[in-house]
Design a protein around this motif. Structure first.
Motif, PDB file in Angstrom:
ATOM      1  N   PRO A  66      -9.181  10.970  -6.938  1.00  0.00           N
ATOM      2  CA  PRO A  66      -8.907  11.554  -5.626  1.00  0.00           C
ATOM      3  C   PRO A  66      -9.025  10.552  -4.475  1.00  0.00           C
ATOM      4  O   PRO A  66      -8.590  10.829  -3.364  1.00  0.00           O
ATOM      5  CB  PRO A  66      -9.964  12.656  -5.494  1.00  0.00           C
ATOM      6  N   HIS A  67      -9.610   9.380  -4.742  1.00  0.00           N
ATOM      7  CA  HIS A  67      -9.790   8.396  -3.674  1.00  0.00           C
ATOM      8  C   HIS A  67      -9.982   7.013  -4.291  1.00  0.00           C
ATOM      9  O   HIS A  67     -10.593   6.880  -5.342  1.00  0.00           O
ATOM     10  CB  HIS A  67     -11.006   8.737  -2.814  1.00  0.00           C
ATOM     11  N   MET A  68      -9.474   6.014  -3.585  1.00  0.00           N
ATOM     12  CA  MET A  68      -9.648   4.633  -4.029  1.00  0.00           C
ATOM     13  C   MET A  68      -9.534   3.718  -2.822  1.00  0.00           C
ATOM     14  O   MET A  68      -8.683   3.934  -1.964  1.00  0.00           O
ATOM     15  CB  MET A  68      -8.583   4.278  -5.063  1.00  0.00           C
ATOM     16  N   GLY A  69     -10.365   2.705  -2.760  1.00  0.00           N
ATOM     17  CA  GLY A  69     -10.289   1.732  -1.687  1.00  0.00           C
ATOM     18  C   GLY A  69      -9.218   0.696  -1.962  1.00  0.00           C
ATOM     19  O   GLY A  69      -8.734   0.552  -3.090  1.00  0.00           O
ATOM     20  N   PRO A  70      -8.838  -0.064  -0.926  1.00  0.00           N
ATOM     21  CA  PRO A  70      -7.759  -1.045  -1.084  1.00  0.00           C
ATOM     22  C   PRO A  70      -8.082  -2.164  -2.072  1.00  0.00           C
ATOM     23  O   PRO A  70      -7.206  -2.601  -2.816  1.00  0.00           O
ATOM     24  CB  PRO A  70      -7.542  -1.587   0.329  1.00  0.00           C
ATOM     25  N   HIS A  71      -9.318  -2.621  -2.110  1.00  0.00           N
ATOM     26  CA  HIS A  71      -9.669  -3.694  -3.045  1.00  0.00           C
ATOM     27  C   HIS A  71      -9.569  -3.195  -4.489  1.00  0.00           C
ATOM     28  O   HIS A  71      -9.019  -3.886  -5.359  1.00  0.00           O
ATOM     29  CB  HIS A  71     -11.067  -4.238  -2.759  1.00  0.00           C
ATOM     30  N   ALA A  72     -10.090  -2.015  -4.760  1.00  0.00           N
ATOM     31  CA  ALA A  72     -10.008  -1.445  -6.109  1.00  0.00           C
ATOM     32  C   ALA A  72      -8.551  -1.268  -6.523  1.00  0.00           C
ATOM     33  O   ALA A  72      -8.191  -1.518  -7.678  1.00  0.00           O
ATOM     34  CB  ALA A  72     -10.741  -0.114  -6.168  1.00  0.00           C
ATOM     35  N   PHE A  73      -7.705  -0.859  -5.579  1.00  0.00           N
ATOM     36  CA  PHE A  73      -6.276  -0.713  -5.863  1.00  0.00           C
ATOM     37  C   PHE A  73      -5.661  -2.057  -6.240  1.00  0.00           C
ATOM     38  O   PHE A  73      -4.941  -2.169  -7.239  1.00  0.00           O
ATOM     39  CB  PHE A  73      -5.537  -0.117  -4.665  1.00  0.00           C
ATOM     40  N   GLU A  74      -5.921  -3.078  -5.441  1.00  0.00           N
ATOM     41  CA  GLU A  74      -5.331  -4.393  -5.683  1.00  0.00           C
ATOM     42  C   GLU A  74      -5.755  -4.957  -7.042  1.00  0.00           C
ATOM     43  O   GLU A  74      -4.925  -5.500  -7.780  1.00  0.00           O
ATOM     44  CB  GLU A  74      -5.693  -5.376  -4.563  1.00  0.00           C
ATOM     45  N   VAL A  75      -7.020  -4.829  -7.379  1.00  0.00           N
ATOM     46  CA  VAL A  75      -7.497  -5.348  -8.660  1.00  0.00           C
ATOM     47  C   VAL A  75      -6.923  -4.530  -9.814  1.00  0.00           C
ATOM     48  O   VAL A  75      -6.545  -5.079 -10.846  1.00  0.00           O
ATOM     49  CB  VAL A  75      -9.039  -5.407  -8.700  1.00  0.00           C
ATOM     50  N   ALA A  76      -6.805  -3.213  -9.645  1.00  0.00           N
ATOM     51  CA  ALA A  76      -6.177  -2.377 -10.679  1.00  0.00           C
ATOM     52  C   ALA A  76      -4.747  -2.832 -10.925  1.00  0.00           C
ATOM     53  O   ALA A  76      -4.301  -2.927 -12.078  1.00  0.00           O
ATOM     54  CB  ALA A  76      -6.216  -0.908 -10.266  1.00  0.00           C
ATOM     55  N   ASN A  77      -4.022  -3.121  -9.855  1.00  0.00           N
ATOM     56  CA  ASN A  77      -2.648  -3.626  -9.987  1.00  0.00           C
ATOM     57  C   ASN A  77      -2.619  -4.934 -10.764  1.00  0.00           C
ATOM     58  O   ASN A  77      -1.739  -5.152 -11.602  1.00  0.00           O
ATOM     59  CB  ASN A  77      -2.022  -3.826  -8.607  1.00  0.00           C
ATOM     60  N   GLN A  78      -3.563  -5.825 -10.487  1.00  0.00           N
ATOM     61  CA  GLN A  78      -3.625  -7.108 -11.199  1.00  0.00           C
ATOM     62  C   GLN A  78      -3.865  -6.903 -12.693  1.00  0.00           C
ATOM     63  O   GLN A  78      -3.442  -7.713 -13.505  1.00  0.00           O
ATOM     64  CB  GLN A  78      -4.722  -7.991 -10.604  1.00  0.00           C
ATOM     65  N   HIS A  79      -4.535  -5.807 -13.041  1.00  0.00           N
ATOM     66  CA  HIS A  79      -4.803  -5.479 -14.443  1.00  0.00           C
ATOM     67  C   HIS A  79      -3.678  -4.654 -15.067  1.00  0.00           C
ATOM     68  O   HIS A  79      -3.786  -4.247 -16.227  1.00  0.00           O
ATOM     69  CB  HIS A  79      -6.127  -4.725 -14.572  1.00  0.00           C
ATOM     70  N   GLY A  80      -2.627  -4.393 -14.301  1.00  0.00           N
ATOM     71  CA  GLY A  80      -1.489  -3.634 -14.820  1.00  0.00           C
ATOM     72  C   GLY A  80      -1.727  -2.145 -14.962  1.00  0.00           C
ATOM     73  O   GLY A  80      -1.027  -1.470 -15.714  1.00  0.00           O
ATOM     74  N   LEU A  81      -2.704  -1.615 -14.236  1.00  0.00           N
ATOM     75  CA  LEU A  81      -3.017  -0.194 -14.310  1.00  0.00           C
ATOM     76  C   LEU A  81      -2.189   0.608 -13.312  1.00  0.00           C
ATOM     77  O   LEU A  81      -1.960   0.165 -12.196  1.00  0.00           O
ATOM     78  CB  LEU A  81      -4.504   0.029 -14.028  1.00  0.00           C
TER      79      LEU A  81
END
Length: 120
Positions: A66-81
């Motif tokens: 339901p919520h995610m911060g910008p840093h967590a989003f960016e790192v998730a993207n780097q992991h292909g999630l």
């Protein structure tokens, strides 16, 4: 079968989702048919982006939250999630049902995300 990483308030498939992804009390790895695969306690190793280190071990490819911060989003993207946003107050099972019904929106950028002010 797809596997999800879902922040939860309790170690229970029927738990409410935790609305602070980076400091969730539990991270549940759940299959698309609603089976609990693994419960990972929220602690120093899993908080913030540390949880992504469990990706290969538990083979999740998608986050429902339901919520995610910008840093967590960016790192998730780097992991292909992939990240799909749910509503506050949803349970883990609600989120899976909504995903399976194609009712959730894929998060494609960190624009507008915030840590919620509690993470610093």
């Amino acid at each position: 079968m797809e596997r999800f990483l879902i922040p939860a308030k309790e170690n229970d498939i029927q738990s409410l989702m935790d609305n602070h992804f980076g400091k969730s009390q539990w991270y549940l790895v759940v299959s698309s048919d609603g089976q609990l695969i693994q419960a990972i306690p929220g602690d120093k190793r899993s908080h913030h982006t540390g949880i992504y280190h469990a990706k290969d071990a538990y083979k999740f490819s998608t986050i429902l939250t339901p919520h995610m911060g910008p840093h967590a989003f960016e790192v998730a993207n780097q992991h292909g999630l992939k990240i799909f946003m749910t509503s506050n107050g949803d349970t883990v099972l609600d989120a899976i049902r909504q995903y399976n019904a194609d009712e959730l929106e894929l998060l494609t950028s960190a624009e507008g995300l915030s840590c919620g002010g509690r993470c610093h």
